[in-house]
Design an enzyme around this catalytic site. Sequence first.
Site, PDB file in Angstrom:
ATOM      1  N   ASP A   1      69.390 -19.833-133.561  1.00 48.37           N
ATOM      2  CA  ASP A   1      68.146 -20.422-133.065  1.00 48.37           C
ATOM      3  C   ASP A   1      68.531 -21.767-132.455  1.00 48.37           C
ATOM      4  O   ASP A   1      69.727 -22.056-132.296  1.00 48.37           O
ATOM      5  CB  ASP A   1      67.096 -20.550-134.182  1.00 48.37           C
ATOM      6  CG  ASP A   1      67.506 -21.557-135.252  1.00 48.37           C
ATOM      7  OD1 ASP A   1      68.659 -22.045-135.209  1.00 48.37           O
ATOM      8  OD2 ASP A   1      66.674 -21.868-136.122  1.00 48.37           O
TER       9      ASP A   1
ATOM     10  N   GLU B   1      60.121 -16.811-142.980  1.00 47.25           N
ATOM     11  CA  GLU B   1      60.705 -16.860-141.630  1.00 47.25           C
ATOM     12  C   GLU B   1      59.614 -16.795-140.564  1.00 47.25           C
ATOM     13  O   GLU B   1      59.700 -17.466-139.541  1.00 47.25           O
ATOM     14  CB  GLU B   1      61.717 -15.721-141.424  1.00 47.25           C
ATOM     15  CG  GLU B   1      63.016 -15.889-142.184  1.00 47.25           C
ATOM     16  CD  GLU B   1      63.801 -17.150-141.800  1.00 47.25           C
ATOM     17  OE1 GLU B   1      63.646 -17.633-140.672  1.00 47.25           O
ATOM     18  OE2 GLU B   1      64.553 -17.654-142.639  1.00 47.25           O
TER      19      GLU B   1
ATOM     20  N   TYR C   1      67.127 -13.197-134.539  1.00 44.66           N
ATOM     21  CA  TYR C   1      67.386 -14.295-135.479  1.00 44.66           C
ATOM     22  C   TYR C   1      66.818 -13.968-136.865  1.00 44.66           C
ATOM     23  O   TYR C   1      67.512 -14.052-137.875  1.00 44.66           O
ATOM     24  CB  TYR C   1      66.759 -15.600-134.958  1.00 44.66           C
ATOM     25  CG  TYR C   1      66.713 -16.684-136.006  1.00 44.66           C
ATOM     26  CD1 TYR C   1      67.807 -17.513-136.205  1.00 44.66           C
ATOM     27  CD2 TYR C   1      65.595 -16.853-136.822  1.00 44.66           C
ATOM     28  CE1 TYR C   1      67.790 -18.492-137.188  1.00 44.66           C
ATOM     29  CE2 TYR C   1      65.570 -17.820-137.806  1.00 44.66           C
ATOM     30  CZ  TYR C   1      66.664 -18.636-137.979  1.00 44.66           C
ATOM     31  OH  TYR C   1      66.645 -19.592-138.963  1.00 44.66           O
TER      32      TYR C   1
END
Length: 358
Positions: A153, A52, A135
């Site tokens: 996002d 991520e 997020y």
Amino acid sequence: VSTQRRKRSLAVPDENHRHLASKLTRWFRRNARDLPWRRADVRGGYAALVSEAMLQQTQVSRVVESFRAFMARFPDVDALAVADEQDVLAAWTGLGYYRRARHLHRAAKAIVADHESTVPSDPGSLGALPGVGRYTAGAIASIVFGRRAAIVDGNVARVLLRLHGRPLSIDDRDTNRWVWAESQRFVDAASDPGAFNEGLMELGATVCTPRTARCDACPWNESCVARRDGIVDSIPKSRRAGKRMVIHHHSLLLRRGDLIRLEQRDDEGLWASMWQVPTIESSRRLGVADLQAAIAATGIALVPDAPVDRFVHLTTHREVRFHVHQATTRRRRGIWLTVDAALERPLSAPMRRIIQMA
Ligand code: SF4
């Protein structure tokens, strides 16, 4: 009136969230790309944290190779926590936005210190880690730990705004609040929150893309208001591009034999802690006389010709105009490296170009 009625009847009612969530989850299970962080032998909190961090602002294709190399070098959170920051930054080469690497490194230290080397599973603790925003916390909590945590996002916002036919800007605060609430409604209705969220990301990345949405391949096409009304391309509303601040970097190529002189940037601000050839920054372009005056005390002298190169590098908020000069010095102090050794250090993309030119 009839148009209003038609629109209302086709809009997505709450009871449809479960149905649409299950359609998307099934579609994802059939269409998921084979990405290294999704593999069973790698999957977990640490792999999700690394992937991520890498995926923020970097394309998947570029992340794939870097992810494998990074995981080979730092296979778990303990290995990353004890690593030297320069090694972490070097392993980040090619991904850009090095601040993410620094945050990831600090997050690993915090996980070792505060969570017994185990990535936490709840969005609150995840969100308290350096560099982990709402997020990322939602993505890790849902995908790895099955929590009902929403994600938003740019991809997710675009898909949900199109599904509902809302031609709004993602940057608008009310729109942002609505998208988060809608994402949460879906994740609450999904039987597998992680697979649903991954499916939502995948749909935005591969089908409901910014320019050429492939609606024929979309599992939501029968319910999509934007598709029905022919307004896919106008959602989301484009934002007005902000004006970039112009700054000038006067970079000095100093050579001693086959060595060049390097220095490390400040640990705050643009390209923090990265390496560069000596560089003078200013808000306006400095002529040779001004530049020579600015470096006089350092014992460096310009080779009094035109710059050897000039180019512009754009970042999100800045327009950096580079002026590259040849220079000389009698002083031996400082860090002198061969070009190959210099290229091993964490460098910004424009600095890599300058050093390669050397
Ligand atoms: S139908 Fe088209 S616009 Fe609507 S969600 Fe699917 S891909 Fe996006």
